[in-house]
Write an enzyme that holds these catalytic residues in place. Sequence first.
Site, PDB file in Angstrom:
ATOM      1  N   HIS A   6       0.986  -1.108   0.092  1.00  0.00           N
ATOM      2  CA  HIS A   6       0.051   0.068  -0.068  1.00  0.00           C
ATOM      3  C   HIS A   6       0.809   1.224  -0.126  1.00  0.00           C
ATOM      4  O   HIS A   6       0.387   2.356   0.235  1.00  0.00           O
ATOM      5  CB  HIS A   6      -0.879   0.224   1.185  1.00  0.00           C
ATOM      6  CG  HIS A   6      -1.978  -1.082   1.173  1.00  0.00           C
ATOM      7  ND1 HIS A   6      -2.613  -1.334   0.181  1.00  0.00           N
ATOM      8  CD2 HIS A   6      -2.155  -1.831   2.500  1.00  0.00           C
ATOM      9  CE1 HIS A   6      -3.452  -2.551   0.856  1.00  0.00           C
ATOM     10  NE2 HIS A   6      -3.033  -2.570   2.117  1.00  0.00           N
ATOM     11  N   TYR A  28     -11.816  -1.045  -9.162  1.00  0.00           N
ATOM     12  CA  TYR A  28     -12.658  -1.992  -8.530  1.00  0.00           C
ATOM     13  C   TYR A  28     -13.772  -2.259  -9.372  1.00  0.00           C
ATOM     14  O   TYR A  28     -14.210  -3.163 -10.008  1.00  0.00           O
ATOM     15  CB  TYR A  28     -12.829  -2.033  -7.099  1.00  0.00           C
ATOM     16  CG  TYR A  28     -13.574  -3.292  -6.357  1.00  0.00           C
ATOM     17  CD1 TYR A  28     -12.912  -4.112  -5.941  1.00  0.00           C
ATOM     18  CD2 TYR A  28     -15.042  -2.969  -6.498  1.00  0.00           C
ATOM     19  CE1 TYR A  28     -13.406  -5.171  -5.316  1.00  0.00           C
ATOM     20  CE2 TYR A  28     -15.566  -4.206  -5.818  1.00  0.00           C
ATOM     21  CZ  TYR A  28     -15.100  -4.900  -5.224  1.00  0.00           C
ATOM     22  OH  TYR A  28     -15.712  -6.285  -4.556  1.00  0.00           O
TER      23      TYR A  28
HETATM   24  P1  A3P Z   1     -16.423  -5.082   0.885  1.00  0.00           P
HETATM   25  O1  A3P Z   1     -16.090  -4.824   2.413  1.00  0.00           O
HETATM   26  O2  A3P Z   1     -16.924  -3.832   0.316  1.00  0.00           O
HETATM   27  O3  A3P Z   1     -17.200  -6.340   0.975  1.00  0.00           O
HETATM   28  P2  A3P Z   1      -8.816  -5.566   0.470  1.00  0.00           P
HETATM   29  O4  A3P Z   1      -8.779  -6.999  -0.197  1.00  0.00           O
HETATM   30  O5  A3P Z   1      -7.956  -4.691  -0.189  1.00  0.00           O
HETATM   31  O6  A3P Z   1      -8.677  -5.570   1.581  1.00  0.00           O
HETATM   32  O7  A3P Z   1     -10.316  -5.131   0.129  1.00  0.00           O
HETATM   33  C1  A3P Z   1     -11.506  -5.959   0.698  1.00  0.00           C
HETATM   34  C2  A3P Z   1     -12.727  -5.769  -0.084  1.00  0.00           C
HETATM   35  O8  A3P Z   1     -12.602  -6.689  -1.161  1.00  0.00           O
HETATM   36  C3  A3P Z   1     -13.833  -6.302   0.506  1.00  0.00           C
HETATM   37  O9  A3P Z   1     -15.124  -5.352   0.224  1.00  0.00           O
HETATM   38  C4  A3P Z   1     -14.028  -7.649   0.037  1.00  0.00           C
HETATM   39  O10 A3P Z   1     -15.435  -8.219   0.310  1.00  0.00           O
HETATM   40  C5  A3P Z   1     -13.787  -7.437  -1.308  1.00  0.00           C
HETATM   41  N1  A3P Z   1     -13.243  -8.891  -2.034  1.00  0.00           N
HETATM   42  C6  A3P Z   1     -12.399  -9.821  -1.376  1.00  0.00           C
HETATM   43  N2  A3P Z   1     -12.381 -10.701  -2.275  1.00  0.00           N
HETATM   44  C7  A3P Z   1     -13.043 -10.374  -3.429  1.00  0.00           C
HETATM   45  C8  A3P Z   1     -13.268 -11.152  -4.693  1.00  0.00           C
HETATM   46  N3  A3P Z   1     -12.847 -12.197  -4.837  1.00  0.00           N
HETATM   47  N4  A3P Z   1     -13.917 -10.243  -5.330  1.00  0.00           N
HETATM   48  C9  A3P Z   1     -14.323  -8.977  -5.133  1.00  0.00           C
HETATM   49  N5  A3P Z   1     -14.621  -8.278  -4.290  1.00  0.00           N
HETATM   50  C10 A3P Z   1     -13.695  -9.035  -3.255  1.00  0.00           C
END
Ligand code: A3P
Length: 330
Positions: A142, A230
């Site tokens: 990050h 996203y």
């Molecule tokens: P939400 O909290 O809106 O559901 P990171 O991976 O950067 O920590 O981000 C987490 C976010 O990505 C969460 O969003 C999570 O649910 C979503 N996420 C995780 N796996 C995913 C996937 N395979 N496809 C789409 N979104 C995903």
Amino acid sequence: MQAQISTVLPKYLHQEEVVAQEYEDLIFSLPKENGWLASYLYKYQGFWHPVRHLQGIITCQRHFDAQDSDVFLITTPKSGTTWLKAILFTLMNRMQYPIAQDHLVLNKNPHDLVPFLEHILYADNQIPDLTSMNSPRLFATHIPFFSLPKSVQDSGCKVVYLCRNPKDTFVSMWQFTNKLRPQGMGTNSLGETFDKFCRGVSIAGPFWDHVLDYWKESKEKPPKVLFLKYEDMKERPNANLRRIAEFLGRPFSTEEEESGIVEGILKLCSFDTLSNLKINRTGKLSSGEENKAFFRQGKVGDWKNHLPIEMAQKLDMITEQKFSGSGLVL
Ligand code: A3P
């Protein structure tokens, strides 16, 4: 500073800051604010970081040596890092690990397959031995653009950058950090965390500055930085996967296309597949977080279920002001 380490809590949740002696003077001279979890965020080179990440960033700046063949997944927190880690890992290793029932992604959390530079590899003041990593190496981070180790900026390595609209990013981060707060500490109120996010005081924030710096770099150096959103990944996954493969110099062959590899990778890495795996429902990362914390809704627009209209409007206003004239819309 003395640490009181418990093996149960994620490492960054400890009330007491664990700072290596060589970083004490620097870190304790920085502006700080209460964090979203238990400890503080420190402002370093214009961005806010928990102390553990910050030490990792500084160690990384001093010791990480990028190679021309390296690939970096760089994201704003909660923008879909877990998803893109799975996709990039599967894409880049598709010869070694063809899509199959026993694929590694089905048995390990993506965070255990693609390590974060600052809070895994270079965390706790350690300098990892990366010589055994196969080329091309795949890392995630990050780290804001201007805090990247110089060798990342100077070398021929590639950066896949991912961000997400600030309303969903904020809601996801608020939910995530509340989930990780130790029992007994209570949750952060929506209003309090919203105020911090708007002021830029969030992990690797200000959110808008992080995004804008990489946006500009992607415009100046398209062969080096691929900028993804996203929402666009959700809307046009097939086209974006092909775009990533081409950007990384590994386009799909006709045979691969005919075998349905694009759909195969996307299904393997989909929210439905990953969030329902046993490893992701019950396992934990080496850094302490439960794997299931990284899967919540996986949808675009969930902010509507959490943010009052005034808050949504305020985020829209900040976004408009910050991105004005840049050509970037989120
Ligand atoms: P939400 O909290 O809106 O559901 P990171 O991976 O950067 O920590 O981000 C987490 C976010 O990505 C969460 O969003 C999570 O649910 C979503 N996420 C995780 N796996 C995913 C996937 N395979 N496809 C789409 N979104 C995903």
